[in-house]
Design a protein around this motif. Sequence first.
Motif, short mmCIF file in Angstrom:
data_model
loop_
_atom_site.label_atom_id
_atom_site.label_comp_id
_atom_site.label_asym_id
_atom_site.label_seq_id
_atom_site.Cartn_x
_atom_site.Cartn_y
_atom_site.Cartn_z
N HIS A 72 0.85 -1.21 0.00
CA HIS A 72 0.00 0.00 0.00
C HIS A 72 0.88 1.25 0.00
O HIS A 72 1.89 1.32 0.71
CB HIS A 72 -0.91 -0.02 1.24
N LYS A 95 -10.71 0.48 6.54
CA LYS A 95 -10.86 -0.92 6.92
C LYS A 95 -11.10 -1.78 5.68
O LYS A 95 -11.83 -1.39 4.77
CB LYS A 95 -12.05 -1.07 7.89
N GLY A 96 -10.47 -2.96 5.66
CA GLY A 96 -10.62 -3.87 4.53
C GLY A 96 -9.63 -3.67 3.41
O GLY A 96 -9.59 -4.47 2.47
N SER A 97 -8.80 -2.63 3.50
CA SER A 97 -7.82 -2.36 2.44
C SER A 97 -6.73 -3.42 2.42
O SER A 97 -6.31 -3.92 3.47
CB SER A 97 -7.18 -0.99 2.65
N ASP A 98 -6.28 -3.78 1.22
CA ASP A 98 -5.08 -4.61 1.09
C ASP A 98 -3.87 -3.78 1.48
O ASP A 98 -3.68 -2.67 0.97
CB ASP A 98 -4.91 -5.11 -0.34
N LEU A 99 -3.05 -4.31 2.40
CA LEU A 99 -1.85 -3.60 2.83
C LEU A 99 -0.60 -4.14 2.15
O LEU A 99 0.24 -3.38 1.68
CB LEU A 99 -1.71 -3.70 4.36
N SER A 101 0.79 -7.74 -0.27
CA SER A 101 0.52 -9.00 -0.93
C SER A 101 1.83 -9.56 -1.46
O SER A 101 2.56 -8.87 -2.19
CB SER A 101 -0.48 -8.81 -2.08
N ALA A 273 -4.53 -5.28 11.74
CA ALA A 273 -4.30 -5.98 10.48
C ALA A 273 -4.31 -7.48 10.71
O ALA A 273 -4.13 -7.95 11.84
CB ALA A 273 -2.98 -5.53 9.86
N LYS A 289 -1.40 -12.36 2.02
CA LYS A 289 -1.86 -10.97 2.07
C LYS A 289 -2.01 -10.50 3.52
O LYS A 289 -2.29 -11.29 4.42
CB LYS A 289 -3.21 -10.82 1.37
N LYS A 291 -4.37 -7.57 5.36
CA LYS A 291 -5.47 -6.63 5.16
C LYS A 291 -5.73 -5.85 6.43
O LYS A 291 -5.48 -6.33 7.54
CB LYS A 291 -6.74 -7.38 4.74
N GLU A 293 -7.78 -4.71 9.34
CA GLU A 293 -8.94 -5.20 10.09
C GLU A 293 -9.78 -4.06 10.64
O GLU A 293 -10.96 -4.23 10.93
CB GLU A 293 -8.47 -6.08 11.24
#
Length: 501
Positions: A72, A95-99, A101, A273, A289, A291, A293
């Motif tokens: 991110h 919230k819910g974003s991919d941080l 991968s 997260a 991944k 994400k 939280e």
Amino acid sequence: MMNITGASSKIFLMATRDFIHYSPSISTISLTRFRTLTYASSSSSSDYYTDRLVSNPPDLIGWVRKEGGFVHKGLKLVDEESNGIGLVSSEYIPKGSDLISLPSHLPLQFQSLESGDGDDLDSVLIQLARQVPEELWAMKLGLKLLQERATVGSFWWPYISNLPQTYTVPIFFPGEDIKNLQYAPLLYQVNKRCRFLLDFEKDIKHALDNVKPDDHPFGGQGVDASALGWAMSAVSSRAFRLHGARLPDGAHSSIPMMLPLIDMCNHSFHPNAKIFQEEETKNSKMLVKVKAETYIRQNDSVVLNYGGLSNEFFLIDYGFVVPSNPYDTIELKYDGAFLDAASMAVGITSPNFSAPKPWQQQILSQLKLHGEASDLKVSLGGPELVEGRLLAALRVLLATDIETVEKHDLNTLKSLSVEAPLGISNEVATLHTVIALCLIALEHFPTKIMEDEALLKRSASPSTNLSLQLRIQKKSVIIDVMRNLTRRVKNLSSTTTTNQG
């Protein structure tokens, strides 16, 4: 032949040998490519927590992105002082974003050892890894880490060079600070690991004596106990056990892996997260991944929950102690004579702990506190407050007749939330016995908690601080259990008085 050794190896070996014969009484409770490795002493380096393996390592975030990973745009690596290098948000993240991968080729794992196939099953490294006991699994992956560290042009060098130069784990403590832990179960484990590392150093030296240069797993370099300790600590403090390849039955194997960048996330029991694994539809390979939280504010650290662990595990594997840890426990050995003494100390006459009746022995066997298959380690503290097996054993041994006991199943007898299943007088006697155990356990610490707190205020050594923090927290666990149980006894006594009135 150059050695993978270090400046602090002398401290490590001194600490090891000081305690090599310690017998605790639990019953009472920068390899810059072929450069010599250097380790900072845990008692002398002011930036002990933040020194990386090399002074100017490659950009780790840039490397992950270059190799097909995702990071991110709002994440950055920051020195978090006593927590070391950590991931911090430079902006608000929903919230819910991919941080993060990571594609399947980025995690560092000992794949041929875990899968049991491949062309190198007879390699020297595999043979060495097979000598490591399963409980020290981190050393197996640590061997792979050392191999990659010694390899010129290793794919993982941008990651490895960002690892800490040293770790705040007890195997690297000066001897006095190991002794000052004052907690026998932890001292036993530290001693066991140190003994293993010393012995394994000899095994490796013997195995490499006649190895051809092309077959040498560490590029012709020797490996000593200090380097082995560094590698084992790097893995134990950073690795995750995740799904590996799909097995014929459709399930996935479980493989320990080191996850570049993800392992820079520090610990919290209130994480923002979480790690997930997803299978790529194109090739069935696993993506790892992280994400969000919760929403993450600007300048917040990205934190994961390492698990509900007691503080000795946090210290020996991760190198830190959690204040007021709700999962912290104190370990005791279940011993009939010891329990007899504790119960008599609080005025309970004719206890049956050391000479249980046949029907009581049968229940103790079901609790694995009697017989050949017994496990005599019990604990106080943590979510249970009193380990269920210990609580059930005390309730049963303080019971006067089998008929009353047989009215309840073991789960009921093991539960502290079930109030007085065998009667109030039995419950009061049980709780008083546990309180007496707590008092005896406290007396076996050579210092009092107020003395420890005064020493902590004056200490400047990281390892001394950790030793003091550990024993303060262990004593606090005992005191908290005593307070809680004393409150329960008062409530039971007031109930009895009310009923009689």
